[in-house]
Scaffold this motif. Structure first.
Motif, short mmCIF file in Angstrom:
data_model
loop_
_atom_site.label_atom_id
_atom_site.label_comp_id
_atom_site.label_asym_id
_atom_site.label_seq_id
_atom_site.Cartn_x
_atom_site.Cartn_y
_atom_site.Cartn_z
N GLU A 62 0.97 -1.16 0.05
CA GLU A 62 0.11 0.12 -0.05
C GLU A 62 1.02 1.13 -0.10
N THR A 63 0.33 2.47 -0.27
CA THR A 63 0.86 3.69 -0.23
C THR A 63 0.20 4.41 0.63
N LEU A 64 0.79 5.12 1.47
CA LEU A 64 -0.09 5.99 2.50
C LEU A 64 0.44 7.46 2.19
N LEU A 65 -0.65 8.21 1.77
CA LEU A 65 -0.16 9.76 1.63
C LEU A 65 -0.64 10.32 2.80
N VAL A 66 0.35 11.01 3.69
CA VAL A 66 -0.10 11.78 5.10
C VAL A 66 -0.13 13.18 4.94
N VAL A 67 -1.13 13.82 4.79
CA VAL A 67 -1.34 15.35 4.62
C VAL A 67 -1.09 16.03 5.89
N ASP A 68 -0.03 17.07 5.91
CA ASP A 68 0.17 17.77 7.13
C ASP A 68 -0.71 18.85 7.33
N HIS A 69 -1.95 19.21 7.74
CA HIS A 69 -2.59 20.09 8.36
C HIS A 69 -2.96 21.00 7.14
N ASN A 70 -3.26 20.49 6.18
CA ASN A 70 -3.97 21.12 4.85
C ASN A 70 -5.04 20.52 4.33
N PRO A 71 -6.20 21.26 4.73
CA PRO A 71 -7.39 20.45 4.22
C PRO A 71 -7.74 20.48 2.97
N VAL A 72 -7.12 21.61 2.12
CA VAL A 72 -7.33 21.66 0.76
C VAL A 72 -6.66 20.77 0.12
N LEU A 73 -5.29 20.37 0.38
CA LEU A 73 -4.66 19.24 -0.14
C LEU A 73 -5.24 17.93 0.04
N LEU A 74 -5.50 17.87 1.27
CA LEU A 74 -6.32 16.52 1.76
C LEU A 74 -7.63 15.99 0.97
N GLY A 75 -8.37 17.24 0.62
CA GLY A 75 -9.52 17.03 -0.18
C GLY A 75 -9.08 16.74 -1.55
N ARG A 76 -8.26 17.31 -2.30
CA ARG A 76 -7.68 17.46 -3.53
C ARG A 76 -7.23 15.86 -3.64
N LEU A 77 -6.44 15.47 -2.89
CA LEU A 77 -5.74 14.13 -3.06
C LEU A 77 -6.65 12.91 -2.74
N SER A 78 -7.61 13.06 -1.77
CA SER A 78 -8.53 12.23 -1.65
C SER A 78 -9.49 12.11 -2.89
N ALA A 79 -9.90 12.99 -3.65
CA ALA A 79 -10.67 12.97 -4.91
C ALA A 79 -9.88 12.34 -6.03
N GLU A 80 -8.24 12.84 -5.83
CA GLU A 80 -7.61 12.12 -7.02
C GLU A 80 -7.58 10.66 -7.07
N PHE A 81 -7.43 9.98 -5.69
CA PHE A 81 -7.30 8.58 -5.46
C PHE A 81 -8.45 7.90 -4.92
N THR A 82 -9.65 8.66 -4.79
CA THR A 82 -10.97 8.02 -4.44
C THR A 82 -11.17 6.52 -4.84
N GLU A 83 -10.85 6.17 -6.04
CA GLU A 83 -10.95 4.73 -6.60
C GLU A 83 -9.81 3.93 -6.67
#
Length: 332
Positions: free
Chosen positions: A34-55
């Protein structure tokens, strides 16, 4: 053996770099669990990456569950991961195809607790600045001249290209918060050094390796090619080393640095001066940069030691990895 890869991210400015890092993990000859992307207190980046890798079933996007900073981000990734081995890759680096294969092979020896690799710079300007000494490539997060070649035992691995057996964290705890980068302060470091020394104390039989066949390529932005950054980073390294020495003692905390400053750096100065005499570009600059780097690091170490003795604000804490907390705190 399952290997989880943790990539800590913090800024949208590195969007394409982050995607390239994930792609390099997906292309490994030894597939990551697995690859874990840990976002450091950046809600905008968190949302964008979540959308990018949602599937994506092989990529988990989650928020740093601790205080701002690289150490807490890594600890969050460790807690949420499932692999027997956890590897760490910088968010502005790409791994060569056999990176994980070389890591995994080393863990066939049950005494091996950590394995690092070789990190090569990708200079924004297209080539190394003529004044920039190879002995100080650690300033830009890369393998530096003076490290032994091949597959060798070391005191500590370098955090942007490293892996640990999960039981290493059970024995020693996680990365200490308050040492490494937190996004706002000076470019501090040494959190992996402190952890590795702690690990060796907790497990005296532990073997820590660097295998220079496990290669990644790390981007060096234009701002880090300048002498001003070089000076700031070396000074910050001195501050960080003072914290490490406070934690684990100067004998272990500065063991490798003594050999580096007494043998590697004088040879680098001599080589730079020799190049200058022979009319080769940058020789005097490299010699001067080595002297300036040592001076800045020494100054940072002295100030950091004084602050530590006087009970200043430079404090840190060791985090015990709670996997259940990490999993429930993950945000996809």
């Amino acid at each position: 053996m399952g290997v989880s890869v943790v990539i800590c991210v913090y800024t949208e400015d590195r969007w394409q770099d982050i995607l390239d890092a994930v792609s390099s993990v997906r292309a490994q000859s030894y597939p990551a669990l697995e690859t874990l992307l840990v976002v450091d207190h950046n809600p905008v980046l968190l949302g964008r990456l979540s959308a990018e890798f949602t599937e994506a079933s092989d990529v988990l996007v989650l928020a740093n569950a601790g205080p701002r900073g690289l150490s807490a981000g890594r600890n969050t990734g460790i807690a949420a991961s499932r692999g027997e081995v956890i590897a760490f890759l910088d968010d502005d680096a790409v791994a060569e195809r056999d990176w994980l294969r070389h890591f995994a092979a080393a863990y066939a020896d049950p005494q091996v607790m950590a394995v690092g690799g070789r990190t090569e710079p990708i200079w924004a300007s297209g080539r190394r600045p003529v004044w920039f000494p190879e002995e100080f490539d650690w300033v830009v997060g890369c393998t530096y001249k003076g490290l032994p070649p091949g597959k060798v035992k070391v005191r500590n691995v370098l955090g942007g290209n490293a892996s640990f057996r999960r039981t290493a964290f059970d024995a020693a705890g996680g990365f200490a918060t308050g040492i490494g980068r937190d996004g706002d302060k000076r470019p501090l470091g040494c959190e992996e050094t402190e952890l590795c020394i702690r690990l060796s104390r907790a497990r005296p039989d532990a073997v820590l390796l660097i295998d220079d066949r496990a290669v990644i390529h790390h981007r060096v932005p234009a701002g880090r090619e300048r002498f001003a950054y070089f000076r700031t980073r070396t000074y910050a390294e001195g501050l960080s080393k003072a914290l490490v020495a406070r934690s684990v003692g100067a004998d272990k905390g500065l063991e490798s640095e003594r050999a580096y400053t007494s043998r590697v750096l004088p040879a680098g100065v001599a080589r730079g001066l020799r190049d200058f005499v022979r009319g080769r570009p940058g020789g005097a600059g490299r010699a001067g940069a080595i002297v300036a780097g040592v001076t800045a690091a020494a100054g940072g170490y002295v100030l950091g030691s004084f602050r530590a003795r006087s009970g200043g604000s430079a404090t840190f804490s060791v985090v015990e990895i709670d996997r259940s907390e990490g999993e429930t705190g993950a945000a996809a």
